[in-house]
Design an enzyme around this catalytic site. Structure first.
Site, PDB file in Angstrom:
ATOM      1  CG  ASN A  74      -1.827   1.099   1.422  1.00 48.32           C
ATOM      2  OD1 ASN A  74      -2.001   2.104   0.203  1.00 48.32           O
ATOM      3  ND2 ASN A  74      -2.240   1.343   2.380  1.00 48.32           N
ATOM      4  CE  LYS A 114      -0.235   3.248   4.659  1.00 50.09           C
ATOM      5  NZ  LYS A 114      -0.076   3.253   6.357  1.00 50.09           N
ATOM      6  CG  HIS A 152      -5.628   1.538   5.618  1.00 51.89           C
ATOM      7  ND1 HIS A 152      -4.999   2.514   6.556  1.00 51.89           N
ATOM      8  CD2 HIS A 152      -4.520   0.904   5.360  1.00 51.89           C
ATOM      9  CE1 HIS A 152      -3.739   2.396   6.762  1.00 51.89           C
ATOM     10  NE2 HIS A 152      -3.472   1.318   6.066  1.00 51.89           N
ATOM     11  CD  GLU A 204      -2.769   5.374   7.113  1.00 48.64           C
ATOM     12  OE1 GLU A 204      -1.739   4.980   7.580  1.00 48.64           O
ATOM     13  OE2 GLU A 204      -2.865   5.482   5.865  1.00 48.64           O
ATOM     14  CD  GLU A 257      -2.976  -2.488   7.497  1.00 51.86           C
ATOM     15  OE1 GLU A 257      -1.933  -2.401   7.100  1.00 51.86           O
ATOM     16  OE2 GLU A 257      -3.824  -1.484   7.396  1.00 51.86           O
ATOM     17  N   GLY A 265       3.151   1.974  11.031  1.00 50.50           N
ATOM     18  CA  GLY A 265       4.194   2.918  10.578  1.00 50.50           C
ATOM     19  C   GLY A 265       4.877   3.372  11.997  1.00 50.50           C
ATOM     20  CB  SER A 287       5.584  -1.905  11.869  1.00 51.49           C
ATOM     21  OG  SER A 287       5.407  -0.559  12.153  1.00 51.49           O
TER      22      SER A 287
END
Length: 258
Positions: free
Chosen positions: A15, A17, A103, A105, A173, A179, A218
């Site tokens: 991904n 992003k 996702h 985010e 996730e 991250g 990660s």
């Protein structure tokens, strides 16, 4: 458990992003060439989800190869007065074969609900795309011991009807690991993936055994082999480490010789 892994062909998805321009094509071609050369025998599907702006141009470069392209989001409707949005049909037309929906985010930054995620997953199916449905708990939810209940609730509310191993992939996730460099232990991942597997069987019956469950958060070259060997982990959804072909391919190599 080993037999189950063989039945579900692993998927390593990147991904990107909000990263990547037309000049990033060199990373795509490096991945493409490795999959037809030194990594030709890797027993896994491989996909990159770049920004929608470059899907069409990248698709031309990977046509007929082992590298597939996905997208990072879609609108639930096939067309209409939705300025700035992109439909699943448009993504399919541009050359995508899958789309990430839900996702964390998107859920956090855009306030997407699981009901909206379910509608987007259904749109992906309508367009002939694989829906990669993301679920995961926050650090606060984890600290409260609510990981399994949160993940189960999100999963059940985010899936449309008639899911199967061909049209749906789940990506677990943990939000707190994305991250940050933090990852749950292998035993923690195994427990969550086992619970997701059971929920999928409850939702989809026997078909629930064929739906791939990816781990994301990660994932890097130095931890990929450990994470991807966990029971019911059928691949990875990779973020930052997918931006460089060398890093991403090092993760794909976890399936070398499998």
């Amino acid at each position: 458990m080993a037999g189950q892994k063989q039945e579900r062909r692993p998927l390593v998805a990147g991904n990107w992003k909000m990263n990547g321009l037309k000049g990033s094509l060199s990373e795509i071609t490096a991945i493409r060439d490795a999959l037809s050369g030194p990594l030709a025998a890797v027993a896994a599907d491989v996909l990159i989800a770049p920004p929608a702006t470059v899907i069409a141009s990248f698709a031309a470069a990977v046509a007929g190869t082992r590298l597939a392209l996905g997208a990072q989001d879609c609108h639930a409707k096939p067309l209409g007065a939705h300025t700035g949005d992109i439909s699943a049909e448009m993504l399919k037309d541009a050359g995508a074969s899958a789309v990430i929906v839900g996702h964390s985010e998107r859920r956090a930054d855009h306030g997407e609900t699981s009901a909206e995620v379910r509608a987007k997953a259904a749109a992906a199916h309508r367009a002939g795309l694989v829906a990669i449905v993301c679920i995961g708990e926050t650090q606060g939810e984890r600290a409260a011991g609510a990981t399994l209940s949160v993940v189960s609730r999100q999963l059940k509310a985010s899936l449309p009807k008639e899911i199967n191993g061909a049209n749906t992939v789940i990506a677990y996730e943990p939000v707190w690991a994305i991250g940050t460099g933090l990852i749950p232990t292998a035993s923690d991942v195994e427990a969550v993936h086992a619970a997701i597997r059971q929920d999928l069987k409850d939702i989809a019956g026997a078909e629930g055994s064929s739906i791939r469950i990816l781990y994301g958060g990660s994932v890097k070259p130095d931890n990929a082999a450990t994470l991807l060997s966990v029971a019911n982990v059928d691949g990875a959804l990779v973020g930052g480490a997918s931006l460089k072909a060398s890093d991403f391919l090092a993760i794909v190599r976890a399936y070398e010789g499998k």
